[in-house]
Design a protein around this motif. Structure first.
Motif, PDB file in Angstrom:
ATOM      1  N   ILE A   1       0.876  -1.181   0.000  1.00 15.98           N
ATOM      2  CA  ILE A   1       0.000   0.000   0.000  1.00 15.98           C
ATOM      3  C   ILE A   1       0.908   1.224   0.000  1.00 15.98           C
ATOM      4  O   ILE A   1       1.585   1.525   0.987  1.00 15.98           O
ATOM      5  CB  ILE A   1      -0.945  -0.022   1.208  1.00 15.98           C
ATOM      6  CG1 ILE A   1      -1.859  -1.253   1.134  1.00 15.98           C
ATOM      7  CG2 ILE A   1      -1.761   1.265   1.276  1.00 15.98           C
ATOM      8  CD1 ILE A   1      -2.708  -1.455   2.350  1.00 15.98           C
ATOM      9  N   SER A   2       0.913   1.920  -1.110  1.00 10.25           N
ATOM     10  CA  SER A   2       1.854   3.029  -1.279  1.00 10.25           C
ATOM     11  C   SER A   2       1.284   4.371  -0.838  1.00 10.25           C
ATOM     12  O   SER A   2       2.017   5.211  -0.327  1.00 10.25           O
ATOM     13  CB  SER A   2       2.284   3.117  -2.746  1.00 10.25           C
ATOM     14  OG  SER A   2       1.166   3.318  -3.583  1.00 10.25           O
ATOM     15  N   ASP A   3      -0.025   4.587  -1.031  1.00 12.25           N
ATOM     16  CA  ASP A   3      -0.572   5.904  -0.730  1.00 12.25           C
ATOM     17  C   ASP A   3      -2.071   5.781  -0.477  1.00 12.25           C
ATOM     18  O   ASP A   3      -2.724   4.827  -0.946  1.00 12.25           O
ATOM     19  CB  ASP A   3      -0.318   6.873  -1.881  1.00 12.25           C
ATOM     20  CG  ASP A   3      -0.559   8.320  -1.474  1.00 12.25           C
ATOM     21  OD1 ASP A   3      -0.655   8.577  -0.262  1.00 12.25           O
ATOM     22  OD2 ASP A   3      -0.674   9.185  -2.358  1.00 12.25           O
ATOM     23  N   ILE A   4      -2.604   6.743   0.268  1.00  8.41           N
ATOM     24  CA  ILE A   4      -4.039   6.818   0.562  1.00  8.41           C
ATOM     25  C   ILE A   4      -4.500   8.233   0.260  1.00  8.41           C
ATOM     26  O   ILE A   4      -3.833   9.207   0.637  1.00  8.41           O
ATOM     27  CB  ILE A   4      -4.337   6.458   2.027  1.00  8.41           C
ATOM     28  CG1 ILE A   4      -3.937   5.000   2.319  1.00  8.41           C
ATOM     29  CG2 ILE A   4      -5.815   6.668   2.341  1.00  8.41           C
ATOM     30  CD1 ILE A   4      -4.086   4.608   3.766  1.00  8.41           C
ATOM     31  N   GLU A   5      -5.623   8.348  -0.418  1.00  6.87           N
ATOM     32  CA  GLU A   5      -6.185   9.653  -0.752  1.00  6.87           C
ATOM     33  C   GLU A   5      -7.633   9.702  -0.296  1.00  6.87           C
ATOM     34  O   GLU A   5      -8.473   8.922  -0.773  1.00  6.87           O
ATOM     35  CB  GLU A   5      -6.106   9.896  -2.255  1.00  6.87           C
ATOM     36  CG  GLU A   5      -6.629  11.257  -2.674  1.00  6.87           C
ATOM     37  CD  GLU A   5      -6.531  11.475  -4.163  1.00  6.87           C
ATOM     38  OE1 GLU A   5      -7.022  12.536  -4.639  1.00  6.87           O
ATOM     39  OE2 GLU A   5      -5.978  10.604  -4.866  1.00  6.87           O
ATOM     40  N   PHE A   6      -7.921  10.602   0.624  1.00  6.40           N
ATOM     41  CA  PHE A   6      -9.283  10.779   1.122  1.00  6.40           C
ATOM     42  C   PHE A   6     -10.066  11.678   0.186  1.00  6.40           C
ATOM     43  O   PHE A   6      -9.517  12.603  -0.423  1.00  6.40           O
ATOM     44  CB  PHE A   6      -9.265  11.382   2.527  1.00  6.40           C
ATOM     45  CG  PHE A   6      -9.381  10.369   3.630  1.00  6.40           C
ATOM     46  CD1 PHE A   6     -10.610  10.081   4.195  1.00  6.40           C
ATOM     47  CD2 PHE A   6      -8.264   9.706   4.093  1.00  6.40           C
ATOM     48  CE1 PHE A   6     -10.719   9.163   5.212  1.00  6.40           C
ATOM     49  CE2 PHE A   6      -8.355   8.778   5.100  1.00  6.40           C
ATOM     50  CZ  PHE A   6      -9.591   8.499   5.672  1.00  6.40           C
ATOM     51  N   GLN A   7     -11.336  11.420   0.100  1.00  7.53           N
ATOM     52  CA  GLN A   7     -12.219  12.324  -0.637  1.00  7.53           C
ATOM     53  C   GLN A   7     -12.433  13.588   0.179  1.00  7.53           C
ATOM     54  O   GLN A   7     -12.236  13.601   1.393  1.00  7.53           O
ATOM     55  CB  GLN A   7     -13.548  11.614  -0.914  1.00  7.53           C
ATOM     56  CG  GLN A   7     -14.393  12.281  -1.984  1.00  7.53           C
ATOM     57  CD  GLN A   7     -15.547  11.403  -2.403  1.00  7.53           C
ATOM     58  OE1 GLN A   7     -15.378  10.465  -3.156  1.00  7.53           O
ATOM     59  NE2 GLN A   7     -16.724  11.730  -1.896  1.00  7.53           N
ATOM     60  N   GLY A   8     -12.801  14.668  -0.490  1.00  6.00           N
ATOM     61  CA  GLY A   8     -12.902  15.958   0.178  1.00  6.00           C
ATOM     62  C   GLY A   8     -13.882  15.982   1.335  1.00  6.00           C
ATOM     63  O   GLY A   8     -13.632  16.654   2.346  1.00  6.00           O
ATOM     64  N   ASP A   9     -14.982  15.239   1.246  1.00  5.29           N
ATOM     65  CA  ASP A   9     -15.959  15.226   2.336  1.00  5.29           C
ATOM     66  C   ASP A   9     -15.634  14.183   3.394  1.00  5.29           C
ATOM     67  O   ASP A   9     -16.363  14.066   4.390  1.00  5.29           O
ATOM     68  CB  ASP A   9     -17.364  14.975   1.789  1.00  5.29           C
ATOM     69  CG  ASP A   9     -17.439  13.715   0.948  1.00  5.29           C
ATOM     70  OD1 ASP A   9     -16.399  13.053   0.773  1.00  5.29           O
ATOM     71  OD2 ASP A   9     -18.538  13.392   0.453  1.00  5.29           O
ATOM     72  N   GLY A  10     -14.568  13.396   3.211  1.00  3.46           N
ATOM     73  CA  GLY A  10     -14.157  12.412   4.211  1.00  3.46           C
ATOM     74  C   GLY A  10     -14.982  11.158   4.245  1.00  3.46           C
ATOM     75  O   GLY A  10     -14.855  10.372   5.188  1.00  3.46           O
TER      76      GLY A  10
END
Length: 421
Positions: free
Chosen positions: A157-166
């Motif tokens: 798992i290289s990276d995690i990106e949250f959506q703007g509203d969480g």
């Protein structure tokens, strides 16, 4: 190059930073930015501006959105965009007619119905939720890796990106083989209480998202300006006469460096004037095989089959002459008749320079002060003894000088007495 928020503070000299980790909207912090050279030009009368804009998200991810409500947007504005489900928060990176050109490069039709729309400019509440979700990414990534290791999955798992509203998080991972992560998604949903989306990326995409410093000392091309990844083969290194060392040719992603393709076309154009590398020259002394080429100087090195140790330097014109003779079923006399003399430049010797001194010259152990004192005392005693001995010798010499005249007088008197007798 940085924005004004990244300047140093007056207290301790440490940089303040914008606390957005590259999402402050300025050109110096963004990745893969495009200069809007049409920004200061007005549209012709009767023309409406293009209704699509380019929006940037975390780590250079860019998407195109349609401005259906005709909101006045500029580069650097934080906007709330449509997502599935909920909404996302991004930064506007390009507007106007250049967006149409960027969409054409990525094969996206401007009239496509699949293009999502922009809701509004982001409010302060939207930005606060977005920042809070961004702060959760690093601890969740650590915990997600622990869960994947516990399940013994061959993935990273290289990276995690949250959506703007969480409400949703995208987990980017790399794997060499296919991975069954159904149980992993259940563990993630139970642990983090959010919607999970798994997305596999290649090793080059992973390096472009994370960024870094290359062997040249500059930032990685894939994370700063390179938008497409072309295939790189080992033949590119062979054409440029580079050593096939995987440690030198591989980049941070573990694959061949993208910069091997930058000068490949120039080398291929230069090699068009060269004879084939596998050509054999037939001479009266024997056949000769090519050993080396110098593309910039137009030289080729040949050696006889029977004597591979001695190489002869020939120009391209001379090689073509010998090839023409061989095609006419004639042989050249020898390679020595066509060989060129190469003068080697004298090597500069900087051994006497101050910069070339030993680096360990300051690493000598410190001497003990007591030993130095004892040495000084003994040296003083020896010096005094030497002075005394020198004084004694001087006295003896003066005594000899005073005695010597008396001896001479005695000798004279004895001679005079003998004559009188």
């Amino acid at each position: 190059m940085a924005c004004t928020n990244c300047s140093t503070s007056t207290k301790d000299g440490t940089p303040r930073g914008c606390k957005n980790n590259g999402t402050c909207g300025t050109d110096s912090c963004n990745k893969l930015t495009v200069f809007d050279w049409l920004g200061n030009m007005n549209l012709p009368s009767g023309e409406t501006p293009f209704d699509c804009v380019e929006v940037r998200f975390k780590n250079g991810r860019k998407e195109f959105y349609r401005n259906t409500d005709n909101v006045t947007l500029f580069i650097g504005d934080v906007v709330a965009t449509e997502a599935a489900p909920g909404h996302d928060i991004g930064i506007v990176t390009l507007t106007g007619e250049l967006v149409k050109i960027q969409m054409k490069k990525k094969n996206i039709a401007p009239n496509s119905t699949e293009i999502l729309k922009i809701y509004r400019k982001a409010t302060q509440k939207d930005i606060d939720i977005w920042v809070e979700s961004r702060e959760k990414e690093e601890p969740i990534k650590v915990r997600a890796r622990e869960i994947a290791i516990a399940l013994k999955l061959q993935m990273k798992i290289s990276d995690i990106e949250f959506q703007g509203d969480g409400s949703k998080a995208i987990f980017y991972y790399t794997a060499e083989d296919r991975v069954d992560f159904r149980q992993l998604i259940k563990e993630f949903a139970q642990e983090f209480k959010i919607r999970i989306e798994m997305k596999q990326v290649g090793f080059r995409q992973e390096a472009s998202r994370l960024g870094g410093i290359g062997s040249c000392g500059r930032e990685l091309c894939c994370s700063t300006w390179l938008t497409d990844f072309r295939s790189v083969n080992t033949s590119a290194a062979r054409y440029q006469q580079l050593s096939l060392n995987p440690q030198k040719l591989a980049g941070q992603c573990g694959k061949l460096k993208c910069c091997l393709n930058y000068e490949l076309d120039t080398y291929l154009d230069a090699l068009k004037d060269f004879p084939d590398f596998e050509t054999k020259l037939q001479t009266e002394k024997g056949d000769a095989i090519c050993q080396k080429q110098d593309i910039f100087k137009g030289l080729m090195w040949f050696a006889y089959v029977e004597n591979m140790a001695n190489w002869h330097v020939l120009k391209i014109e001379h090689v073509k002459e010998i090839v023409a003779l061989n095609k006419a079923k004639n042989k050249a006399t020898s390679l020595e008749d066509y060989a060129e003399e190469i003068t080697t430049e004298p090597e500069l010797n900087f051994s006497k320079s101050l910069d070339q001194e030993s680096l360990t010259r300051f690493d000598q152990p410190k001497r003990n002060k007591k030993k130095n004192k004892n040495k000084n005392q003994t040296a003083g005693v020896n010096h005094s003894q030497n002075q005394n001995s020198s004084e004694k010798t001087n006295i003896n010499k003066e005594a000899e000088k005073t005695v010597s005249p008396s001896n001479s007088n005695r000798n004279r008197n004895s001679k005079h007495f003998k004559k009188n007798k």
